[in-house]
Design a protein around this motif. Structure first.
Motif, PDB file in Angstrom:
ATOM      1  N   THR A 185       0.837  -1.208   0.000  1.00 49.01           N
ATOM      2  CA  THR A 185       0.000   0.000   0.000  1.00 49.01           C
ATOM      3  C   THR A 185       0.868   1.253   0.000  1.00 49.01           C
ATOM      4  O   THR A 185       0.586   2.224  -0.711  1.00 49.01           O
ATOM      5  N   PHE A 186       1.948   1.245   0.804  1.00 52.91           N
ATOM      6  CA  PHE A 186       2.827   2.418   0.881  1.00 52.91           C
ATOM      7  C   PHE A 186       3.439   2.733  -0.487  1.00 52.91           C
ATOM      8  O   PHE A 186       3.844   3.864  -0.739  1.00 52.91           O
ATOM      9  N   LEU A 187       3.574   1.699  -1.358  1.00 46.93           N
ATOM     10  CA  LEU A 187       4.166   1.944  -2.680  1.00 46.93           C
ATOM     11  C   LEU A 187       3.143   1.748  -3.794  1.00 46.93           C
ATOM     12  O   LEU A 187       3.507   1.590  -4.964  1.00 46.93           O
ATOM     13  N   ASP A 188       1.865   1.743  -3.416  1.00 49.73           N
ATOM     14  CA  ASP A 188       0.761   1.642  -4.370  1.00 49.73           C
ATOM     15  C   ASP A 188       0.963   0.509  -5.386  1.00 49.73           C
ATOM     16  O   ASP A 188       0.940   0.720  -6.593  1.00 49.73           O
ATOM     17  N   MET A 189       1.158  -0.684  -4.838  1.00 52.08           N
ATOM     18  CA  MET A 189       1.415  -1.843  -5.704  1.00 52.08           C
ATOM     19  C   MET A 189       0.318  -2.870  -5.540  1.00 52.08           C
ATOM     20  O   MET A 189      -0.224  -3.023  -4.443  1.00 52.08           O
ATOM     21  N   THR A 190       0.063  -3.618  -6.617  1.00 46.47           N
ATOM     22  CA  THR A 190      -0.786  -4.803  -6.478  1.00 46.47           C
ATOM     23  C   THR A 190       0.023  -5.993  -7.014  1.00 46.47           C
ATOM     24  O   THR A 190      -0.086  -6.343  -8.189  1.00 46.47           O
TER      25      THR A 190
END
Ligand SMILES: Nc1ncnc2c1ncn2[C@@H]1O[C@H](COP(=O)(O)OP(=O)(O)OP(=O)(O)O)[C@@H](O)[C@H]1O
Ligand SMILES: [Mg+2]
Length: 395
Positions: A185-190
């Motif tokens: 979430t902190f690096l906006d990844m999925t």
């Protein structure tokens, strides 16, 4: 001696070259010695040949013009990864040593060169070069606190981003908060694959496949392993799998940063045991300091020494009620680093899913994280040097 390994000597002082050649003739225990393939008093010519020499050892004196030669070493390493550089210098300050190691030098030898020291260093270097095993030069850094919401994830993420940017080497960022981690979430990844998949398959993944299961952050050298999407999966991950994953990652990465979280179990202890550096995160309030003190007692029981644990104060404000010296007295540990309080920037970074340097690189926290990464990397270099040769390099 490996006949395919050329040794190049670059030193403007002829006497000094003669001394090194004499020592090299005694390196091999079978009395064969090592010959010099080429020697240079001219640095440009020496580095030019080294860049085209494939697997080689370059012995270079940096005493006269350290800045320039350190730059030459950096360029050489980018052109020829198989050049192993041994630096000679009559100035062995911590600053010069760190800069040369950062540039990619393998060894640092003070001038005047002492024969026994040179032979020992050179023999070790040859062993490393000839060994089939990959040299373990990866460093594991963990962020830990036994209290929630202190900033462990913020530190792990921003430090990992800065280490990647600074070193341009591969950095792995691992979320060991296996139930509800925040790193992705902190690096906006999925991430398509997470820790559960990697743990299940670690036995059959080679280094390249392992890298492909990790999620690269934008176009950087930072690769992430996130927590499992499904909480139930986290139960099945074992301490042995964590050990195997870290062992495998060490072959590819220069740094592994682990967000350990607050949990103490066999998995997190495995990661803490394998860490070269544990950043114990605290904030300046009484309950947090008390739990930091308890953490230190735990680390003491686990046998971790002062060189492994560093106390970091997060959200630090000048003129706090509790003085730094009071904290140091209670925790019995010097404060290693302070990260300034800047709620707006930190929250904005978290909400946008980017590191703080992408919100505002000139903000106090972004500048602080850059300096922090540099301090941590320097510390790990000196830790290695001190362990290898019992040398006292302090920063
Ligand atoms: N330097 C800072 N200044 C101000 N606020 C900060 C700073 N660093 C982190 N924070 C804030 O502290 C909060 C907790 O941060 P973070 O999630 O990194 O902590 P954590 O220890 O990982 O928490 P958890 O235990 O929930 O995993 C966040 O809201 C974040 O914005
Ligand atoms: Mg967290």
């Amino acid at each position: 001696m490996d006949s395919n390994l050329n040794v190049l000597l670059i030193d403007s002082d002829e006497n000094s070259r003669s001394v090194i050649k004499a020592y090299l003739s005694q390196v091999d225990s079978d009395g064969e010695g090592i010959g010099i393939a080429a020697e240079f008093s001219d640095f440009d010519a020496g580095f030019e040949l080294a860049s085209k020499s494939g697997r080689c050892v370059v012995i270079v004196d940096i005493s006269e013009n350290p800045e320039r030669v350190i730059n030459d070493i950096k360029n050489l390493k980018s052109q020829n990864k198989e050049a192993f550089v041994v630096v000679l210098s009559n100035r062995a300050s911590a600053d010069v040593i760190i800069k040369t190691m950062r540039a990619g030098a393998k060894e640092f030898v003070s001038k005047p060169v002492i024969k026994t020291e040179f032979l020992e260093i050179f023999r070790e270097l040859l062993k490393d070069i000839n060994s089939k095993e990959e040299k373990d030069s990866c460093k594991i850094i963990s962020t830990f606190s036994n209290k929630g919401g202190i900033g462990k994830t913020s530190v792990a993420v921003n430090l990992a981003v800065e280490l990647a940017q600074m070193s341009k080497e591969k950095v792995a960022l691992i979320d060991l908060n296996l139930q509800l981690g925040d790193v992705a979430t902190f690096l906006d990844m999925t991430p398509p694959f997470a820790m559960d998949y990697i743990a299940d398959n670690i036995g059959s993944l080679d280094n390249e496949e392992l890298l492909k299961t990790m999620t690269r952050y934008k176009n950087t050298t930072l690769y992430v392993i996130a927590d499992p999407l499904n909480i139930d999966k986290s139960q099945d991950i074992t301490a042995e799998q964590i050990r195997n994953i870290l062992t495998a990652l060490k072959k590819t990465f220069s740094y592994i940063v682990i967000d350990i979280g607050t949990n103490i179990d066999s998995k997190t202890i495995t990661a803490l045991d394998m860490s070269d550096l544990i950043l114990l995160i605290a904030i300046v309030n009484l309950p947090a300091i008390r739990s930091t003190q308890r953490c230190m007692e735990l680390f003491d029981r686990l046998g971790y020494g002062a060189d492994k644990i560093k106390l970091v104060l997060n959200r630090y404000m000048e003129n706090e009620d509790i003085k730094t010296s009071d904290i140091e007295e209670v925790v019995k540990q010097k404060v290693y680093w302070k990260i300034p309080n800047n709620y707006l920037i930190m929250m904005s970074a978290i909400n946008k899913g980017v590191p703080v340097n992408e919100i505002n690189p000139d903000s106090n926290v972004a500048v602080n994280y850059k300096e922090f990464a540099s301090k941590v990397s320097d510390y790990l270099i000196t830790q290695k040097l001190n362990k290898s040769y019992n040398r006292e390099v302090r920063i």
